[in-house]
Design an enzyme around this catalytic site. Structure first.
Site, short mmCIF file in Angstrom:
data_model
loop_
_atom_site.label_atom_id
_atom_site.label_comp_id
_atom_site.label_asym_id
_atom_site.label_seq_id
_atom_site.Cartn_x
_atom_site.Cartn_y
_atom_site.Cartn_z
N TYR A 33 4.37 -2.17 4.56
CA TYR A 33 5.63 -2.81 4.76
C TYR A 33 6.50 -2.09 5.50
O TYR A 33 6.12 -0.75 5.56
CB TYR A 33 6.29 -3.44 3.82
CG TYR A 33 6.91 -2.49 3.03
CD1 TYR A 33 6.24 -1.83 2.02
CD2 TYR A 33 8.62 -2.53 2.80
CE1 TYR A 33 6.86 -0.84 1.09
CE2 TYR A 33 9.05 -1.57 1.93
CZ TYR A 33 8.25 -0.98 0.94
OH TYR A 33 9.03 -0.06 0.15
N ARG A 52 5.19 4.53 11.65
CA ARG A 52 4.64 4.79 10.43
C ARG A 52 3.73 3.57 10.06
O ARG A 52 2.60 3.81 9.29
CB ARG A 52 5.77 4.94 9.50
CG ARG A 52 5.38 5.24 8.10
CD ARG A 52 6.51 5.68 7.13
NE ARG A 52 7.58 4.49 7.21
CZ ARG A 52 8.62 4.50 6.48
NH1 ARG A 52 8.90 5.93 5.93
NH2 ARG A 52 9.49 3.74 6.29
N ARG A 98 -11.31 -14.20 -3.75
CA ARG A 98 -10.83 -12.97 -4.25
C ARG A 98 -11.94 -12.22 -4.48
O ARG A 98 -13.07 -12.52 -5.44
CB ARG A 98 -10.26 -13.35 -5.66
CG ARG A 98 -9.74 -11.98 -6.36
CD ARG A 98 -9.02 -12.60 -7.70
NE ARG A 98 -8.61 -11.16 -8.41
CZ ARG A 98 -9.35 -10.56 -9.05
NH1 ARG A 98 -10.39 -10.78 -9.26
NH2 ARG A 98 -8.58 -9.27 -9.68
N LYS A 147 2.77 3.34 3.10
CA LYS A 147 3.96 2.38 2.58
C LYS A 147 3.47 0.98 2.26
O LYS A 147 3.49 0.15 2.87
CB LYS A 147 4.96 2.27 3.79
CG LYS A 147 6.46 1.71 3.38
CD LYS A 147 7.57 2.20 4.33
CE LYS A 147 8.47 1.22 3.87
NZ LYS A 147 9.31 1.86 2.77
N GLU A 179 10.53 12.28 -5.16
CA GLU A 179 11.39 11.57 -4.31
C GLU A 179 12.34 10.47 -5.30
O GLU A 179 11.94 10.26 -6.65
CB GLU A 179 10.74 10.92 -3.14
CG GLU A 179 9.74 9.92 -3.66
CD GLU A 179 8.71 9.37 -2.43
OE1 GLU A 179 9.37 9.31 -1.14
OE2 GLU A 179 7.60 9.11 -2.67
N1 PMP Z 1 10.54 7.12 -0.30
C1 PMP Z 1 10.27 6.05 -0.74
C2 PMP Z 1 9.30 5.97 -2.05
C3 PMP Z 1 10.79 4.78 -0.08
O1 PMP Z 1 10.22 3.68 -0.61
C4 PMP Z 1 11.59 4.97 0.85
C5 PMP Z 1 12.20 3.70 1.70
N2 PMP Z 1 11.27 2.75 2.11
C6 PMP Z 1 11.95 6.13 1.51
C7 PMP Z 1 11.32 7.42 0.93
C8 PMP Z 1 12.78 6.43 2.78
O2 PMP Z 1 12.15 5.99 3.75
P1 PMP Z 1 12.79 5.54 5.03
O3 PMP Z 1 13.85 6.55 5.40
O4 PMP Z 1 11.82 5.48 6.16
O5 PMP Z 1 13.39 4.46 4.67
#
Ligand code: PMP
Length: 283
Positions: A33, A52, A98, A147, A179
């Site tokens: 996503y 991305r 599945r 992502k 993070e």
């Molecule tokens: N780290 C994680 C785990 C996230 O989910 C996000 C936001 N989706 C970010 C960092 C920040 O990414 P962005 O600046 O592309 O929104």
């Protein structure tokens, strides 16, 4: 009022938008996503999010859907009258009986986009007060650079933060912060901004890339390396970045004030530059 959402080529009222129970996004979290902010009816950092998306898909051997994604984003913003808010985009490997193994490569992907209206998105009161975070162990899988829609641990982290009276959680692995649950994490010590280097341990934030570029252009010193919780507690400032929060100050870690306990000048300046520059470049 019902929104118009996009599903596999159609613009539909949200009540009529349907995805198969056999969709691999639903059964296996087999999908990726993106979230793109909208300010003043325009898309922020769209190219970065599109790039991305292509990378996430490639890492999972999924094809880029044959859809003009910019056009769909713009159409949804217009149809839903979004002034400030976001566009959510999800692509899954599609519906198939599945089985853990991927279905045939020509299985059509499921492509869904919808908007969320957030009036005053760039004027969040939290930018003035700062947010409180707690630390939690990073118990996610090892490919956080992709992502995926597999967001259960970050959801659990937000709930742990809420239960502790905080706004979010920073995740810690081998003694260093990776993070935030849905954002990249930074500290400021002296005139140096410190944030973890890119690897498979973190999402490569689109806002991170832009903010670090602006910081360097403004002659601020940037160090990309892991940092510890002790460094957070001894920092002058801390902040996060993400597409929907831009740059947001962090003023407390595990109940202890960071710096003066109030938002600091570096985060405030970077927020200002980011908002100004990205509004200028919005499409
Ligand atoms: N780290 C994680 C785990 C996230 O989910 C996000 C936001 N989706 C970010 C960092 C920040 O990414 P962005 O600046 O592309 O929104």
């Amino acid at each position: 009022m019902s929104r118009t959402v996009y599903v596999n080529g159609d613009y539909l009222p949200e009540e009529e938008a349907k995805v198969s129970v056999f969709d691999r996004g639903f059964l296996f979290a087999d999908g990726v996503y993106e979230v793109t902010s909208v300010l003043g009816g325009k898309l922020i950092d769209f190219d970065g999010h599109a790039r991305r998306l292509a990378r996430s898909l490639a890492e999972l051997d999924m094809a880029m859907p044959d859809v003009d994604l910019l056009e769909v984003h713009r159409e949804l913003v217009t149809r839903n009258g979004i002034e400030d808010g976001l566009v959510y985009l999800q692509v899954t490997r599609g519906a198939a009986d599945r089985d853990f193994a991927y279905p045939a490569a020509d299985t059509p992907p499921t492509v869904v986009l919808f908007t969320q209206s957030k009036p005053g998105l760039a004027d969040s009161p939290m930018a003035k007060t700062g947010m409180k975070v707690i630390s939690i162990p990073d118990e996610r899988w090892g490919r956080r650079d992709i992502k995926t829609v597999q967001l259960l641990y970050p959801s659990m982290g937000k709930m742990m933060a809420k239960a502790a009276g905080a706004d979010d959680a920073w995740m810690v692995q081998d003694g260093a912060v990776t993070e935030g649950t849905s954002n990249n994490a930074y500290i400021v010590k002296g005139n140096t901004i410190v944030t973890r280097q890119l690897s498979t341990d973190i999402l490569h934030g689109i806002t991170r890339a832009a903010v670090l570029r602006f910081a360097r252009e403004a002659q601020m010193k940037v160090e990309e390396r892991p940092f510890t919780l002790d460094e957070v507690k001894n920092a002058d400032e801390a902040f996060i970045t993400s597409a929907s929060s831009f740059v947001m100050p962090v003023v407390q870690m595990d109940g202890e004030a960071i710096g003066t306990g109030a938002p600091g000048p570096v985060a405030a300046r970077l927020r200002e530059i980011y908002l100004e520059e990205s509004r200028k470049a919005a499409v």
